[in-house]
Design an enzyme around this catalytic site. Structure first.
Site, PDB file in Angstrom:
ATOM      1  N   HIS A  26      30.966  42.034  40.538  1.00 30.99           N
ATOM      2  CA  HIS A  26      31.398  41.310  39.697  1.00 30.99           C
ATOM      3  C   HIS A  26      31.040  39.415  39.514  1.00 30.99           C
ATOM      4  O   HIS A  26      30.810  39.005  40.166  1.00 30.99           O
ATOM      5  CB  HIS A  26      33.192  41.239  39.460  1.00 30.99           C
ATOM      6  CG  HIS A  26      34.438  42.330  39.694  1.00 30.99           C
ATOM      7  ND1 HIS A  26      35.514  42.174  38.946  1.00 30.99           N
ATOM      8  CD2 HIS A  26      33.107  43.681  39.130  1.00 30.99           C
ATOM      9  CE1 HIS A  26      35.960  44.039  39.170  1.00 30.99           C
ATOM     10  NE2 HIS A  26      34.300  43.902  38.320  1.00 30.99           N
ATOM     11  N   CYS A  74      38.237  40.463  43.433  1.00 31.64           N
ATOM     12  CA  CYS A  74      38.122  38.582  43.095  1.00 31.64           C
ATOM     13  C   CYS A  74      38.977  38.314  43.505  1.00 31.64           C
ATOM     14  O   CYS A  74      38.109  37.091  44.496  1.00 31.64           O
ATOM     15  CB  CYS A  74      37.349  39.323  42.135  1.00 31.64           C
ATOM     16  SG  CYS A  74      35.874  39.828  41.533  1.00 31.64           S
ATOM     17  N   GLU A 118      32.298  36.445  39.470  1.00 27.60           N
ATOM     18  CA  GLU A 118      33.223  35.888  40.479  1.00 27.60           C
ATOM     19  C   GLU A 118      32.484  36.268  42.183  1.00 27.60           C
ATOM     20  O   GLU A 118      32.180  35.249  42.758  1.00 27.60           O
ATOM     21  CB  GLU A 118      34.259  36.485  40.536  1.00 27.60           C
ATOM     22  CG  GLU A 118      35.588  36.074  39.495  1.00 27.60           C
ATOM     23  CD  GLU A 118      35.797  37.672  38.924  1.00 27.60           C
ATOM     24  OE1 GLU A 118      34.493  37.977  38.561  1.00 27.60           O
ATOM     25  OE2 GLU A 118      36.614  37.909  38.462  1.00 27.60           O
ATOM     26  N   CYS A 177      39.908  40.761  39.189  1.00 25.58           N
ATOM     27  CA  CYS A 177      40.287  41.507  39.478  1.00 25.58           C
ATOM     28  C   CYS A 177      41.312  41.263  40.922  1.00 25.58           C
ATOM     29  O   CYS A 177      40.688  40.417  41.636  1.00 25.58           O
ATOM     30  CB  CYS A 177      39.335  42.750  39.469  1.00 25.58           C
ATOM     31  SG  CYS A 177      38.412  42.463  40.968  1.00 25.58           S
TER      32      CYS A 177
END
Length: 149
Positions: free
Chosen positions: A76, A107, A78, A104
C-alpha cells in the site's frame, strides 16, 4: 497590496488540501489498475517521504492477477512511504501522513509504530477498521472530501 493574515485553522486546512492534491498526483505513478493510491509524509512543512501502491522493488509492475484480483504482495502507498523514510536519515515521529484513501488496519499499525501523529485522507477504504484503530491510538484523523479539493 498587503496580504491579510490567515487564521491558523484555515491555513492548516489549505495546506491539507494542497498536500492531498500532491498525494493524488503521486498516485498516478502506480501501475495498479483497480485503484491508484498515493501518500505523502510531511514533517515541519517538509515532505520527508512519499509512496504509491505497487509491487516490491525488483518485481514486475503488475498489481493484479489474471482474475483482476490484487496480488497479495502488493504494498500500500502508506507502507511504501513509511518504509522509504525508514531507509533515510529522516524520522517520521510526529509527522502527518496525507493519503488518497483511508488506511487499512495493517497500514494503521505501521502508522502507529512509525510515530505518525496525524493522518489526512480523501477517499474511504472498504472498511473503517484502520481509521478506528488510529483514533484508538489517539492519532488525529482528518477526512477531506475529494470534491472540495
Amino acid at each position: 497590496m498587503q496580504k491579510t493574515a490567515i487564521e491558523p485553522a484555515k491555513k492548516q486546512h489549505l495546506l491539507d488540501q494542497r498536500y492531498l492534491a500532491m498525494a493524488r498526483i503521486w498516485a498516478q505513478n502506480s501501475y495498479c489498475k483497480r485503484r491508484q493510491v498515493g501518500a505523502i509524509l510531511v514533517k515541519e512543512k517538509m515532505i520527508i517521504s512519499d509512496g504509491y501502491n505497487g509491487t516490491p522493488s525488483g518485481f514486475e509492475n503488475e498489481c493484479e492477477d489474471t482474475g483482476n484480483k490484487t496480488k497479495p504482495y502488493v504494498l500500500h502507498a502508506e507502507a511504501n512511504a513509511i518504509t522509504k523514510v525508514a531507509r533515510s536519515n529522516n524520522s517520521s515521529d510526529g509527522a502527518t501522513l496525507y493519503v488518497t484513501a483511508s488506511p487499512c488496519i495493517e497500514c494503521s499499525k505501521l502508522i502507529i509504530q512509525a510515530g505518525i501523529k496525524r493522518v489526512v485522507f480523501s477517499e474511504n477504504y472498504t472498511t473503517d477498521d484502520g481509521i478506528n484503530l488510529l483514533k484508538r491510538a489517539k492519532i488525529e484523523v482528518v477526512h477531506i472530501e475529494e470534491d472540495i479539493l
